[in-house]
Design a protein around this motif. Structure first.
Motif, PDB file in Angstrom:
ATOM      1  N   GLN A   1      -2.128  -7.593  -3.168  1.00  0.00           N
ATOM      2  CA  GLN A   1      -2.976  -6.473  -2.803  1.00  0.00           C
ATOM      3  C   GLN A   1      -3.760  -6.803  -1.537  1.00  0.00           C
ATOM      4  OE1 GLN A   1      -3.821  -8.205  -5.867  1.00  0.00           O
ATOM      5  NE2 GLN A   1      -5.196  -9.507  -4.667  1.00  0.00           N
ATOM      6  N   THR A   2      -4.224  -5.770  -0.869  1.00  0.00           N
ATOM      7  CA  THR A   2      -5.070  -5.965   0.302  1.00  0.00           C
ATOM      8  C   THR A   2      -6.512  -6.178  -0.141  1.00  0.00           C
ATOM      9  OG1 THR A   2      -5.506  -3.604   0.492  1.00  0.00           O
ATOM     10  CG2 THR A   2      -3.602  -4.453   1.692  1.00  0.00           C
TER      11      THR A   2
ATOM     12  N   ASN B   1      -7.806   0.726   3.995  1.00  0.00           N
ATOM     13  CA  ASN B   1      -6.475   1.024   3.470  1.00  0.00           C
ATOM     14  C   ASN B   1      -6.000   2.411   3.916  1.00  0.00           C
ATOM     15  OD1 ASN B   1      -5.714  -1.290   2.029  1.00  0.00           O
ATOM     16  ND2 ASN B   1      -6.857  -0.689   0.220  1.00  0.00           N
TER      17      ASN B   1
ATOM     18  N   ASN C   1      -3.768  -2.304  -8.237  1.00  0.00           N
ATOM     19  CA  ASN C   1      -2.761  -3.360  -8.221  1.00  0.00           C
ATOM     20  C   ASN C   1      -2.521  -3.930  -9.609  1.00  0.00           C
ATOM     21  OD1 ASN C   1      -2.375  -3.592  -5.212  1.00  0.00           O
ATOM     22  ND2 ASN C   1      -4.566  -3.887  -5.366  1.00  0.00           N
TER      23      ASN C   1
ATOM     24  N   SER D   1      -5.996   3.337  -2.896  1.00  0.00           N
ATOM     25  CA  SER D   1      -5.255   2.167  -3.340  1.00  0.00           C
ATOM     26  C   SER D   1      -4.679   1.429  -2.145  1.00  0.00           C
ATOM     27  CB  SER D   1      -4.132   2.578  -4.292  1.00  0.00           C
ATOM     28  OG  SER D   1      -3.195   3.382  -3.611  1.00  0.00           O
ATOM     29  N   ALA D   2      -4.299   0.151  -2.403  1.00  0.00           N
ATOM     30  CA  ALA D   2      -3.711  -0.645  -1.345  1.00  0.00           C
ATOM     31  C   ALA D   2      -2.315  -0.128  -1.028  1.00  0.00           C
ATOM     32  CB  ALA D   2      -3.632  -2.103  -1.784  1.00  0.00           C
TER      33      ALA D   2
END
Length: 608
Positions: A86-87, A188, A566, A38-39
């Protein structure tokens, strides 16, 4: 009883106030933690001026790569700012792979490739408008890019064929899944492992320079307001402007009103900041459309479907172009067909060869039948015409020579005779902006007067010159990794020449758990509901304790890694705060968000 309720509400409000105060009071805290897939957690930086050595603007593939490389080279005070929640940026949506030459994986397959051939293919694809020096740098460093991605936990180990390449050159994950989610997941995880702060929901507004014209800081606006991050170097990695149709139409009027494959954050913010800082620009009118995009959902079908054997037919059931021509050629050919659309047709053998196809089928945007004639009826094409087209093509594929359009033989992976049969509606959409900030081989930004802007570096789609008039599929991921690494290294070298590294001053603070703002009035228990997300059907589990929703979790789903986390967090927190499912979708994860909302409504229908 009413008094007890009132006291409970007051306590909840007080707890929320304390929680928010702790978020905004200081920037102290540890790096975001959690699953590496996850980010990094959103941060709440205080509205107080901060300082860093290097500020990376944009947490897409190029930005995270630059930050990682800078730290690997010795930088100690690097921060990434990202306006989205979010990335990943457009990198998350990349489906194909990374073009590279002279790699160990090519050698293992007996594929003969070279830097020179890679350069010539790219220059030809870009209609010789490319900056040859930048293209050469990209090709020379492409094998190292594959190795670097794999070293940080990625997976680029399968070599395939993409349009515009003379040989098999595109490197993809071993499970044939989309490259973008894999790369973002690896980036990430590395950003987190290195402790690089990532300020999400934080928009960069202006790049500051001192009296000598050197970078001195970045003005940003975060969750708690506007402030300045003082720094000595900036890496601009904000991506392109494909999601800003007004800007697209400004540079290429004929694309006004076109759909886009870009994520919502690709609006050209970096172009505006660079212009204000005095940067020069190149090829701004060179904007690429991707030919195979679903016109209803704007889902982009990876070029790998065609690379593994699919053909394109018009509404008359006839092929009309070599499917492996460059994207501009194929896009133009589709627009000349009836209604400006076509169908991408393939068989079970192609489906089995590429995992990415499963997400299209799950999303309900693929027609399928056991027979060619049945497929033709579903898509409204004359069955006899489509049967004739398929039979003729089968002969070409078996002979290894396309007698009609000269399609490259290594892309004719199937003769399209294995039941079942599939078709996807396709039309071109704005995909990539080739123009942008002018850079040199060290990723230094060149000013309008022709000299470098001290302390300002750029990488990725915000730059111009690499792709010329047309980008080859697979070159964008090469671009962001190769030039992201160069930008990070150049920023660190500049830093060492101008005072050296300092201790990390900006820390990531984890976002507090959502607190209900009202009483839910639900029956305690764990409820399951279903909805339809970007990847098809999904289910959620909703936990109710003390009458309130306290947890919303995605269970079974096929959503994109790096995006669904996200959506789950953003939508879940808002549902918990408001104790209702009627909430807004998370920007950049709209389809997944709406699927979660639908599933929560389904789960709660018996909970009142």
């Amino acid at each position: 009883m009413k008094n007890q309720k009132l006291i409970a509400i007051v306590l909840v409000v007080l707890l929320l106030a304390v929680s928010l105060a702790s978020c905004f009071a200081s920037a102290d805290g540890s790096a975001a933690s959690g699953a590496s897939s996850s980010a990094p957690a959103p941060t709440a930086a205080p509205a107080e001026d901060q300082s860093a050595d290097i500020v990376v603007i944009g947490a897409g593939g190029a930005g995270m790569t630059a930050a990682i490389q800078a730290v690997q080279d010795g930088a100690t005070n690097v921060v990434i700012v990202e306006k989205m929640p979010q990335t990943g940026g457009n990198t998350t949506r990349s489906t194909g792979g990374l073009n590279a030459c002279e790699t160990s994986y090519q050698a293992a397959e007996g594929i003969e490739d070279s830097v020179g051939l890679f350069v010539e293919d790219t220059m030809k694809g870009g209609k010789e408008l490319n900056d040859r020096q930048l293209v050469t740098v990209m090709a020379e460093n492409s094998a190292g890019a594959v190795d670097w991605v794999n070293e940080i936990g990625g997976d680029l180990s399968v070599v395939g064929q993409f349009a515009g390449a003379s040989v098999m050159r595109i490197h993809r994950p071993s499970d044939t899944s989309a490259v973008g989610p894999m790369l973002v997941k690896a980036l990430n995880a590395k950003v987190e492992a290195l402790g690089i702060p990532v300020l999400l929901n934080t928009r960069a507004d202006e790049i500051l320079v001192d009296e000598k014209g050197a970078v001195s800081g970045v003005k940003v606006t975060g969750p708690s307001g506007a402030y300045t991050i003082g720094c000595r170097a900036v890496v601009l990695a904000t991506g392109g402007f494909g999601a800003n149709n007004e800007m697209v139409a400004e540079y290429k009027p004929e694309l006004a009103g076109f759909g886009t494959t870009n994520q919502a954050g690709a609006t050209g913010d970096g172009i505006a900041m660079a212009k204000a800082a005095g940067a020069d620009f190149v090829d701004m009118d060179q904007i690429q459309t991707h030919p195979t995009v679903n016109p209803d959902t704007q889902t982009m079908y990876t070029e790998g479907v065609r690379g593994n054997g699919a053909i394109l037919v018009n509404k008359e059931g006839k092929r009309f172009v070599s499917e492996m021509e460059t994207r501009d050629v194929v896009s133009a050919a589709i627009l000349e067909q009836t209604d400006g659309v076509c169908y991408m047709v393939f068989d079970q053998a192609v489906r089995d060869s590429l995992k990415a196809i499963e997400s299209y089928i799950s999303a309900g945007i693929v027609f399928e039948s056991d027979t060619v004639e049945g497929l033709a009826e579903q898509i409204g094409v004359d069955p006899a015409a489509l049967r004739e087209t398929m039979d003729v093509y089968a002969g070409y594929a078996q002979a290894g020579v396309d007698g009609e359009f000269g399609r490259i033989d290594t892309s004719m992976g199937s003769d399209l005779t294995t039941p079942g049969f599939y078709a996807c509606l396709c039309a071109p959409a704005v995909h990539h902006t080739m123009g942008g900030v002018r850079i040199n081989a060290s990723c230094e930004v060149i000013g309008a007067a022709g000299s470098v802007l001290p302390g300002l570096f750029a990488a990725g789609e915000v730059t111009g010159g690499v792709h010329g008039a047309n980008r080859l599929g697979g070159n964008a991921v090469t671009d962001i990794v190769v030039f992201g690494r160069i930008a990070g290294s150049s920023a660190e070298r500049y830093l060492l020449a101008n005072g050296g590294n300092t201790a990390l001053t900006i820390q990531v603070e984890k976002e507090e758990t959502a607190v209900p703002e009202v009483e839910g009035g639900y029956k305690d228990g764990v409820y399951t509901g279903s909805g339809s997300g970007n990847g098809g059907a999904l289910t959620v589990t909703v936990t109710v304790e003390g009458g309130n929703i306290v947890s919303v979790k995605l269970a079974d789903h096929a959503e994109t890694d790096g995006i669904w986390q996200n959506a789950e967090k953003g939508v879940g927190n808002e549902i918990i705060r408001g104790q209702k499912a009627e909430v807004d979708a998370v920007a950049g994860a709209t389809n997944t968000s709406n699927g979660i909302i639908e599933a929560v409504k389904d789960a709660l229908k018996d909970a009142k």
